[in-house]
Every structure is written in structure tokens, then in C-alpha cells.
Design a protein around this motif. Structure first.
Motif, PDB file in Angstrom:
ATOM      1  N   ARG A  84      -4.768  42.919 -47.522  1.00 29.25           N
ATOM      2  CA  ARG A  84      -3.034  43.611 -47.325  1.00 29.25           C
ATOM      3  C   ARG A  84      -3.933  45.056 -46.853  1.00 29.25           C
ATOM      4  O   ARG A  84      -2.942  45.537 -45.378  1.00 29.25           O
ATOM      5  CB  ARG A  84      -2.438  43.547 -49.011  1.00 29.25           C
ATOM      6  CG  ARG A  84      -1.428  43.937 -48.432  1.00 29.25           C
ATOM      7  CD  ARG A  84       0.028  44.501 -49.451  1.00 29.25           C
ATOM      8  NE  ARG A  84      -0.959  44.855 -50.715  1.00 29.25           N
ATOM      9  CZ  ARG A  84      -0.740  47.001 -50.702  1.00 29.25           C
ATOM     10  NH1 ARG A  84       0.082  47.137 -50.098  1.00 29.25           N
ATOM     11  NH2 ARG A  84      -0.854  47.533 -51.613  1.00 29.25           N
ATOM     12  N   ARG A  85      -4.522  45.350 -47.226  1.00 28.92           N
ATOM     13  CA  ARG A  85      -5.018  46.966 -46.822  1.00 28.92           C
ATOM     14  C   ARG A  85      -5.665  47.384 -45.367  1.00 28.92           C
ATOM     15  O   ARG A  85      -5.557  48.092 -44.581  1.00 28.92           O
ATOM     16  CB  ARG A  85      -5.729  47.647 -47.998  1.00 28.92           C
ATOM     17  CG  ARG A  85      -5.288  47.684 -49.484  1.00 28.92           C
ATOM     18  CD  ARG A  85      -6.316  48.097 -50.573  1.00 28.92           C
ATOM     19  NE  ARG A  85      -5.580  48.320 -51.850  1.00 28.92           N
ATOM     20  CZ  ARG A  85      -6.293  49.058 -52.781  1.00 28.92           C
ATOM     21  NH1 ARG A  85      -7.329  50.012 -52.379  1.00 28.92           N
ATOM     22  NH2 ARG A  85      -4.915  49.185 -54.125  1.00 28.92           N
ATOM     23  N   ALA A  86      -6.419  45.832 -45.340  1.00 31.25           N
ATOM     24  CA  ALA A  86      -7.131  45.729 -43.827  1.00 31.25           C
ATOM     25  C   ALA A  86      -6.195  45.808 -42.901  1.00 31.25           C
ATOM     26  O   ALA A  86      -5.635  46.180 -41.856  1.00 31.25           O
ATOM     27  CB  ALA A  86      -8.109  44.752 -43.680  1.00 31.25           C
ATOM     28  N   MET A  87      -4.471  44.833 -43.189  1.00 32.74           N
ATOM     29  CA  MET A  87      -3.834  45.144 -42.098  1.00 32.74           C
ATOM     30  C   MET A  87      -2.245  46.453 -42.072  1.00 32.74           C
ATOM     31  O   MET A  87      -1.449  46.226 -41.049  1.00 32.74           O
ATOM     32  CB  MET A  87      -3.210  43.560 -42.551  1.00 32.74           C
ATOM     33  CG  MET A  87      -3.987  42.167 -42.329  1.00 32.74           C
ATOM     34  SD  MET A  87      -2.514  41.063 -42.187  1.00 32.74           S
ATOM     35  CE  MET A  87      -2.638  40.207 -43.835  1.00 32.74           C
ATOM     36  N   ASN A  88      -3.218  47.264 -42.610  1.00 31.27           N
ATOM     37  CA  ASN A  88      -2.140  48.185 -42.696  1.00 31.27           C
ATOM     38  C   ASN A  88      -3.258  49.899 -42.465  1.00 31.27           C
ATOM     39  O   ASN A  88      -3.194  50.720 -43.849  1.00 31.27           O
ATOM     40  CB  ASN A  88      -1.273  48.707 -43.948  1.00 31.27           C
ATOM     41  CG  ASN A  88      -0.021  49.417 -44.073  1.00 31.27           C
ATOM     42  OD1 ASN A  88      -0.014  50.090 -43.321  1.00 31.27           O
ATOM     43  ND2 ASN A  88       0.340  49.690 -45.179  1.00 31.27           N
ATOM     44  N   PRO A  89      -3.638  49.754 -41.473  1.00 29.83           N
ATOM     45  CA  PRO A  89      -4.901  50.666 -41.229  1.00 29.83           C
ATOM     46  C   PRO A  89      -3.902  52.208 -41.006  1.00 29.83           C
ATOM     47  O   PRO A  89      -5.244  53.044 -41.634  1.00 29.83           O
ATOM     48  CB  PRO A  89      -5.452  50.592 -40.027  1.00 29.83           C
ATOM     49  CG  PRO A  89      -4.055  49.366 -39.187  1.00 29.83           C
ATOM     50  CD  PRO A  89      -3.944  48.905 -40.071  1.00 29.83           C
ATOM     51  N   MET A  90      -2.123  51.545 -40.497  1.00 26.43           N
ATOM     52  CA  MET A  90      -1.911  53.420 -40.520  1.00 26.43           C
ATOM     53  C   MET A  90      -1.912  54.480 -42.528  1.00 26.43           C
ATOM     54  O   MET A  90      -1.956  54.730 -41.869  1.00 26.43           O
ATOM     55  CB  MET A  90      -0.449  53.504 -40.637  1.00 26.43           C
ATOM     56  CG  MET A  90      -0.668  52.850 -38.461  1.00 26.43           C
ATOM     57  SD  MET A  90      -1.546  54.398 -37.486  1.00 26.43           S
ATOM     58  CE  MET A  90       0.507  55.073 -37.316  1.00 26.43           C
ATOM     59  N   GLY A  93      -6.157  53.690 -43.310  1.00 21.52           N
ATOM     60  CA  GLY A  93      -7.377  54.522 -42.501  1.00 21.52           C
ATOM     61  C   GLY A  93      -8.081  52.996 -42.519  1.00 21.52           C
ATOM     62  O   GLY A  93      -8.339  52.384 -42.452  1.00 21.52           O
ATOM     63  N   SER A  94      -9.475  53.803 -42.393  1.00 18.75           N
ATOM     64  CA  SER A  94     -10.789  52.489 -41.802  1.00 18.75           C
ATOM     65  C   SER A  94     -12.049  52.377 -42.673  1.00 18.75           C
ATOM     66  O   SER A  94     -12.441  51.503 -42.364  1.00 18.75           O
ATOM     67  CB  SER A  94     -11.179  53.199 -40.644  1.00 18.75           C
ATOM     68  OG  SER A  94     -12.184  55.096 -40.768  1.00 18.75           O
ATOM     69  N   LEU A  95     -10.864  52.627 -43.775  1.00 25.15           N
ATOM     70  CA  LEU A  95     -12.066  51.925 -44.549  1.00 25.15           C
ATOM     71  C   LEU A  95     -12.072  50.379 -44.858  1.00 25.15           C
ATOM     72  O   LEU A  95     -12.820  49.950 -45.673  1.00 25.15           O
ATOM     73  CB  LEU A  95     -11.358  52.346 -45.514  1.00 25.15           C
ATOM     74  CG  LEU A  95     -12.449  52.385 -47.496  1.00 25.15           C
ATOM     75  CD1 LEU A  95     -13.546  52.806 -47.223  1.00 25.15           C
ATOM     76  CD2 LEU A  95     -11.849  53.079 -49.063  1.00 25.15           C
ATOM     77  N   TYR A  96     -10.805  49.136 -44.232  1.00 23.49           N
ATOM     78  CA  TYR A  96     -10.916  47.975 -44.511  1.00 23.49           C
ATOM     79  C   TYR A  96     -10.740  48.114 -42.927  1.00 23.49           C
ATOM     80  O   TYR A  96      -9.679  47.312 -42.801  1.00 23.49           O
ATOM     81  CB  TYR A  96      -9.296  48.304 -45.037  1.00 23.49           C
ATOM     82  CG  TYR A  96      -9.447  48.582 -46.652  1.00 23.49           C
ATOM     83  CD1 TYR A  96      -9.395  48.099 -47.770  1.00 23.49           C
ATOM     84  CD2 TYR A  96      -8.605  49.615 -46.755  1.00 23.49           C
ATOM     85  CE1 TYR A  96      -9.818  48.023 -49.437  1.00 23.49           C
ATOM     86  CE2 TYR A  96      -9.064  50.239 -48.034  1.00 23.49           C
ATOM     87  CZ  TYR A  96      -8.952  49.209 -49.547  1.00 23.49           C
ATOM     88  OH  TYR A  96      -9.131  49.432 -51.235  1.00 23.49           O
ATOM     89  N   PRO A  97     -12.161  47.750 -42.245  1.00 23.42           N
ATOM     90  CA  PRO A  97     -12.116  47.640 -40.874  1.00 23.42           C
ATOM     91  C   PRO A  97     -11.574  45.698 -40.846  1.00 23.42           C
ATOM     92  O   PRO A  97     -11.285  46.115 -39.796  1.00 23.42           O
ATOM     93  CB  PRO A  97     -13.874  47.419 -40.456  1.00 23.42           C
ATOM     94  CG  PRO A  97     -14.460  47.511 -42.045  1.00 23.42           C
ATOM     95  CD  PRO A  97     -13.794  48.174 -42.912  1.00 23.42           C
TER      96      PRO A  97
END
Length: 131
Positions: A84-90, A93-97
Motif C-alpha cells: 500500500r505504501r509502495a503504491m503511494n510514493p507521494m 517517498g522512496s523508502l518503498y521502491p
């Protein structure tokens, strides 16, 4: 490959004073900090590339301390939040590439689930996250 599951964790490198580092030392460190688990009969491969993970892993409870069901349940929950976090980079951020392709209907085995569980625990501790 049919029914393949590729998981790739790419660690973050912070280089200060890169000009003073020896390239061979960096290559040796990268090889040491890479954990690979593969099973050709199930067509999956897990690669964990995170500096410090190997060292951290030896300090954790052994695989015999957990049931497969426990590990699968924890992984399903934590991977769902991670994705879920990887699909929301805005927002994150880039912690979940990348997302983790983990199918809860596939039985990956205890060793894979143990490694994923411990990686996610390591990730939470290292980056001060709660999944």
C-alpha cells in the motif's frame, strides 16, 4: 516462468567520501549482504539485498521458534501494508521502491516465509517504520 514470484529488496546505500572507498571492498560487501532463496520446482526466487541484514538475522530467533501459519499470517499483513505504501510514493517517498509480489494462496514454505518475516522486521527496525 509460470506462477513465478520475484521479490527483490533493494537496499539503500549512503556513500559519504566515496572517493576514499575501495571498489573491491564494496563488491565484497554487496556479495556478503545478499541473501538468495530459490526453488525451481515452485518457480520462485527471493533476493534480499540489504546491507547489515545478514548480521542482524543471526541475532534473531531460529526458524524452529515459529510455525509456518504464524509466519504466513504476519507476512500477509505486513506485505499488504508495505505494498500500500509502495503504491503511494507521494506520501511515503522512496523508502518503498517496489511492491512485493506475495500470493497468499501459494505455500512458499517455512524458510521463505521466515526470511520475509525477518526482513520486514529488520526493515521496520532500521527505518523506524510500523507495518
Amino acid at each position: 516462468m509460470k506462477n513465478s514470484c520475484y521479490l527483490l529488496f533493494i537496499g539503500l546505500f549512503v556513500y559519504a567520501c566515496a572517493s576514499t572507498k575501495d571498489k573491491n571492498m564494496d563488491d565484497d560487501m554487496a556479495k556478503k549482504d545478499t541473501v538468495r532463496i530459490a526453488n525451481d520446482s515452485l518457480d520462485y526466487e527471493v533476493i534480499i539485498f540489504e546491507p547489515g541484514f545478514d548480521t542482524w538475522l543471526v541475532t534473531q530467533l531460529p526458524i524452529e521458534s515459529y510455525s509456518t501459519e504464524y509466519l504466513e499470517a504476519k507476512n500477509r499483513r505486513m506485505i499488504a501494508e508495505y505494498n500500500r505504501r509502495a503504491m503511494n510514493p507521494m506520501r511515503y517517498g522512496s523508502l518503498y521502491p517496489i511492491t512485493i509480489n506475495y500470493d497468499p494462496n501459494v505455500h512458499y514454505g517455512k524458510k521463505v516465509n521466515y526470511m520475509l518475516y525477518n526482513y520486514l522486521e529488520y526493515f521496520q527496525e532500521k527505518y523506524n517504520q510500523r507495518l
